[in-house]
Design a protein around this motif. Structure first.
Motif, PDB file in Angstrom:
ATOM      1  N   GLN A   1      -0.609   5.974   0.025  1.00 29.28           N
ATOM      2  CA  GLN A   1       0.489   5.672   0.406  1.00 29.28           C
ATOM      3  C   GLN A   1       1.335   6.510   1.463  1.00 29.28           C
ATOM      4  O   GLN A   1       2.133   6.252   2.308  1.00 29.28           O
ATOM      5  CB  GLN A   1       1.615   5.776  -0.890  1.00 29.28           C
ATOM      6  CG  GLN A   1       1.502   4.721  -1.984  1.00 29.28           C
ATOM      7  CD  GLN A   1       2.326   5.184  -3.101  1.00 29.28           C
ATOM      8  OE1 GLN A   1       2.253   6.214  -3.714  1.00 29.28           O
ATOM      9  NE2 GLN A   1       2.319   3.920  -4.068  1.00 29.28           N
ATOM     10  N   HIS A   2       0.749   7.714   1.128  1.00 25.09           N
ATOM     11  CA  HIS A   2       1.037   8.979   2.086  1.00 25.09           C
ATOM     12  C   HIS A   2       0.653   8.452   3.725  1.00 25.09           C
ATOM     13  O   HIS A   2       1.444   8.627   4.456  1.00 25.09           O
ATOM     14  CB  HIS A   2       0.646  10.310   1.728  1.00 25.09           C
ATOM     15  CG  HIS A   2       0.797  11.198   2.838  1.00 25.09           C
ATOM     16  ND1 HIS A   2       2.008  11.750   3.024  1.00 25.09           N
ATOM     17  CD2 HIS A   2       0.115  11.793   3.625  1.00 25.09           C
ATOM     18  CE1 HIS A   2       2.037  12.800   3.839  1.00 25.09           C
ATOM     19  NE2 HIS A   2       0.770  12.902   4.323  1.00 25.09           N
ATOM     20  N   ILE A   3      -0.477   7.754   3.727  1.00 27.09           N
ATOM     21  CA  ILE A   3      -1.075   7.697   5.156  1.00 27.09           C
ATOM     22  C   ILE A   3      -0.838   6.438   5.756  1.00 27.09           C
ATOM     23  O   ILE A   3      -0.751   6.085   6.782  1.00 27.09           O
ATOM     24  CB  ILE A   3      -2.678   7.885   5.282  1.00 27.09           C
ATOM     25  CG1 ILE A   3      -3.406   6.945   4.274  1.00 27.09           C
ATOM     26  CG2 ILE A   3      -2.969   9.410   5.015  1.00 27.09           C
ATOM     27  CD1 ILE A   3      -4.699   7.052   4.565  1.00 27.09           C
ATOM     28  N   GLY A   4      -0.408   5.655   4.730  1.00 30.91           N
ATOM     29  CA  GLY A   4       0.304   4.211   4.971  1.00 30.91           C
ATOM     30  C   GLY A   4      -0.812   3.054   5.131  1.00 30.91           C
ATOM     31  O   GLY A   4      -0.577   2.096   5.917  1.00 30.91           O
ATOM     32  N   ILE A   5      -1.782   3.400   4.429  1.00 25.48           N
ATOM     33  CA  ILE A   5      -2.844   1.947   4.557  1.00 25.48           C
ATOM     34  C   ILE A   5      -2.908   1.740   3.044  1.00 25.48           C
ATOM     35  O   ILE A   5      -3.034   2.628   2.201  1.00 25.48           O
ATOM     36  CB  ILE A   5      -3.965   2.247   5.264  1.00 25.48           C
ATOM     37  CG1 ILE A   5      -4.831   3.539   4.470  1.00 25.48           C
ATOM     38  CG2 ILE A   5      -4.015   2.599   6.626  1.00 25.48           C
ATOM     39  CD1 ILE A   5      -6.016   3.963   5.277  1.00 25.48           C
ATOM     40  N   ALA A   6      -3.663   0.486   2.747  1.00 30.95           N
ATOM     41  CA  ALA A   6      -4.045  -0.071   1.480  1.00 30.95           C
ATOM     42  C   ALA A   6      -5.362   0.630   1.063  1.00 30.95           C
ATOM     43  O   ALA A   6      -6.026   0.587   2.065  1.00 30.95           O
ATOM     44  CB  ALA A   6      -3.991  -1.809   1.705  1.00 30.95           C
ATOM     45  N   GLU A   7      -5.224   0.988  -0.421  1.00 23.94           N
ATOM     46  CA  GLU A   7      -6.602   1.446  -0.590  1.00 23.94           C
ATOM     47  C   GLU A   7      -7.747   0.472  -0.562  1.00 23.94           C
ATOM     48  O   GLU A   7      -8.877   0.779  -0.372  1.00 23.94           O
ATOM     49  CB  GLU A   7      -6.317   2.215  -2.047  1.00 23.94           C
ATOM     50  CG  GLU A   7      -7.434   2.453  -2.559  1.00 23.94           C
ATOM     51  CD  GLU A   7      -7.312   3.076  -4.285  1.00 23.94           C
ATOM     52  OE1 GLU A   7      -8.301   3.612  -4.813  1.00 23.94           O
ATOM     53  OE2 GLU A   7      -6.107   2.878  -4.571  1.00 23.94           O
ATOM     54  N   ARG A   8      -7.501  -0.857  -1.008  1.00 21.56           N
ATOM     55  CA  ARG A   8      -8.530  -1.894  -0.837  1.00 21.56           C
ATOM     56  C   ARG A   8      -7.677  -3.233  -0.749  1.00 21.56           C
ATOM     57  O   ARG A   8      -6.602  -3.285  -0.835  1.00 21.56           O
ATOM     58  CB  ARG A   8      -9.402  -1.818  -2.052  1.00 21.56           C
ATOM     59  CG  ARG A   8      -8.557  -2.033  -3.462  1.00 21.56           C
ATOM     60  CD  ARG A   8      -9.201  -1.940  -4.754  1.00 21.56           C
ATOM     61  NE  ARG A   8     -10.062  -0.715  -4.851  1.00 21.56           N
ATOM     62  CZ  ARG A   8      -9.733   0.343  -5.569  1.00 21.56           C
ATOM     63  NH1 ARG A   8      -8.681   0.121  -6.479  1.00 21.56           N
ATOM     64  NH2 ARG A   8     -10.363   1.412  -5.963  1.00 21.56           N
ATOM     65  N   GLY A   9      -8.700  -4.573  -0.563  1.00 25.29           N
ATOM     66  CA  GLY A   9      -8.111  -5.495  -0.604  1.00 25.29           C
ATOM     67  C   GLY A   9      -7.833  -6.308   0.737  1.00 25.29           C
ATOM     68  O   GLY A   9      -8.117  -5.436   1.669  1.00 25.29           O
ATOM     69  N   PRO A  10      -7.289  -7.474   0.931  1.00 25.25           N
ATOM     70  CA  PRO A  10      -7.017  -8.021   2.163  1.00 25.25           C
ATOM     71  C   PRO A  10      -6.088  -7.332   3.168  1.00 25.25           C
ATOM     72  O   PRO A  10      -6.358  -7.484   4.208  1.00 25.25           O
ATOM     73  CB  PRO A  10      -6.238  -9.456   1.687  1.00 25.25           C
ATOM     74  CG  PRO A  10      -6.587  -9.526   0.245  1.00 25.25           C
ATOM     75  CD  PRO A  10      -6.771  -8.263  -0.210  1.00 25.25           C
ATOM     76  N   LYS A  11      -5.310  -6.549   2.395  1.00 28.76           N
ATOM     77  CA  LYS A  11      -4.317  -5.693   3.507  1.00 28.76           C
ATOM     78  C   LYS A  11      -5.135  -4.719   4.364  1.00 28.76           C
ATOM     79  O   LYS A  11      -5.016  -4.454   5.644  1.00 28.76           O
ATOM     80  CB  LYS A  11      -3.339  -5.017   2.855  1.00 28.76           C
ATOM     81  CG  LYS A  11      -1.989  -6.153   2.565  1.00 28.76           C
ATOM     82  CD  LYS A  11      -0.763  -5.371   1.816  1.00 28.76           C
ATOM     83  CE  LYS A  11       0.185  -6.565   1.399  1.00 28.76           C
ATOM     84  NZ  LYS A  11       1.328  -5.727   0.973  1.00 28.76           N
ATOM     85  N   LEU A  12      -6.098  -4.171   3.433  1.00 30.02           N
ATOM     86  CA  LEU A  12      -6.865  -3.119   4.064  1.00 30.02           C
ATOM     87  C   LEU A  12      -7.898  -3.696   5.224  1.00 30.02           C
ATOM     88  O   LEU A  12      -8.112  -3.105   6.370  1.00 30.02           O
ATOM     89  CB  LEU A  12      -7.757  -2.333   3.033  1.00 30.02           C
ATOM     90  CG  LEU A  12      -8.794  -1.306   3.400  1.00 30.02           C
ATOM     91  CD1 LEU A  12      -8.229  -0.407   4.244  1.00 30.02           C
ATOM     92  CD2 LEU A  12      -9.777  -0.890   2.388  1.00 30.02           C
ATOM     93  N   TYR A  13      -8.397  -4.757   4.729  1.00 33.15           N
ATOM     94  CA  TYR A  13      -9.545  -5.437   5.644  1.00 33.15           C
ATOM     95  C   TYR A  13      -8.623  -5.842   6.906  1.00 33.15           C
ATOM     96  O   TYR A  13      -9.173  -5.846   7.937  1.00 33.15           O
ATOM     97  CB  TYR A  13      -9.946  -6.716   5.079  1.00 33.15           C
ATOM     98  CG  TYR A  13     -10.615  -6.446   3.265  1.00 33.15           C
ATOM     99  CD1 TYR A  13     -11.020  -5.222   3.135  1.00 33.15           C
ATOM    100  CD2 TYR A  13     -10.462  -7.431   2.464  1.00 33.15           C
ATOM    101  CE1 TYR A  13     -11.747  -5.078   1.980  1.00 33.15           C
ATOM    102  CE2 TYR A  13     -10.700  -7.228   1.157  1.00 33.15           C
ATOM    103  CZ  TYR A  13     -11.565  -5.850   0.985  1.00 33.15           C
ATOM    104  OH  TYR A  13     -11.975  -6.015  -0.251  1.00 33.15           O
ATOM    105  N   GLN A  14      -7.636  -6.468   6.756  1.00 25.54           N
ATOM    106  CA  GLN A  14      -6.682  -6.804   8.169  1.00 25.54           C
ATOM    107  C   GLN A  14      -6.501  -5.304   8.879  1.00 25.54           C
ATOM    108  O   GLN A  14      -6.613  -5.556  10.142  1.00 25.54           O
ATOM    109  CB  GLN A  14      -5.420  -7.629   7.621  1.00 25.54           C
ATOM    110  CG  GLN A  14      -4.640  -7.968   8.812  1.00 25.54           C
ATOM    111  CD  GLN A  14      -3.418  -8.535   8.225  1.00 25.54           C
ATOM    112  OE1 GLN A  14      -2.774  -8.630   7.257  1.00 25.54           O
ATOM    113  NE2 GLN A  14      -2.787  -9.133   9.268  1.00 25.54           N
ATOM    114  N   ALA A  15      -6.085  -4.463   8.348  1.00 23.76           N
ATOM    115  CA  ALA A  15      -5.810  -3.223   9.217  1.00 23.76           C
ATOM    116  C   ALA A  15      -6.944  -2.543   9.589  1.00 23.76           C
ATOM    117  O   ALA A  15      -6.902  -2.170  10.736  1.00 23.76           O
ATOM    118  CB  ALA A  15      -5.210  -2.318   8.076  1.00 23.76           C
ATOM    119  N   LEU A  16      -8.035  -2.744   8.971  1.00 26.35           N
ATOM    120  CA  LEU A  16      -9.395  -2.267   9.670  1.00 26.35           C
ATOM    121  C   LEU A  16      -9.855  -3.210  10.697  1.00 26.35           C
ATOM    122  O   LEU A  16     -10.193  -2.549  11.842  1.00 26.35           O
ATOM    123  CB  LEU A  16     -10.748  -2.291   8.746  1.00 26.35           C
ATOM    124  CG  LEU A  16     -10.425  -1.039   7.774  1.00 26.35           C
ATOM    125  CD1 LEU A  16     -11.548  -1.512   6.517  1.00 26.35           C
ATOM    126  CD2 LEU A  16     -10.664   0.088   8.214  1.00 26.35           C
TER     127      LEU A  16
END
Length: 149
Positions: free
Chosen positions: A20-35
């Motif tokens: 939450q602090h760094i503003g990315i999802a820990e896992r899942g589709p939101k993380l994959y999209q961000a990567l």
């Protein structure tokens, strides 16, 4: 005189986690999209702040040359590979944070000092490959569960 009895339900205090602090999802589709899109440059700043590492140290750990870091600051976004390296560090940092209950001084010392269970390598020296990162995460898991062999 009448008394009113209310059930006591304490509020649980939950400290925001590193994700939450760094503003990315820990896992899942939101993380994959961000990567795939590449992390925003602010993720680097927030990760440096959360880990108490200076930006030069974090850049070295994540194999980001100073010129590359300057270009990413201007463009505002990292590449997919660079984002993956930042995520690798964030994962190890989050696991170390859990191991040391958020004690930032202890986390920094553990990450930067040689560790017997890693062949006398510092954990932040072992983030160049996913295999090395997994070894660090495995060690943290064993330490959390009291398995020292």
């Amino acid at each position: 005189m009448s008394a009113v009895i209310r059930e006591f339900s304490p509020r649980l205090y939950t400290k925001p986690d590193i994700w939450q602090h760094i503003g990315i999802a820990e896992r899942g589709p939101k993380l994959y999209q961000a990567l795939h899109q590449g992390f925003a440059y602010q993720v680097f700043d927030k990760l440096a702040s959360a880990s108490s590492l200076d930006k030069k140290q974090l850049a070295a750990v994540c194999q980001l040359a100073p010129a590359t870091l300057a270009r990413r600051a201007k463009s505002g976004r990292f590449t997919q590979d660079e984002s993956d390296r930042l995520y690798r560090f964030a994962t190890v940092f989050a696991a170390a944070s859990s191991l040391f209950d958020g004690d930032s001084a202890a986390i920094k010392v553990w990450l930067t000092q040689p560790v017997y269970g890693l062949g006398d390598q510092a954990p932040i020296e072992m983030l160049a490959t996913s295999a090395e990162s997994q070894a660090v995460l495995d060690l943290i898991g064993r330490l959390e569960h009291g398995v020292f062999s």
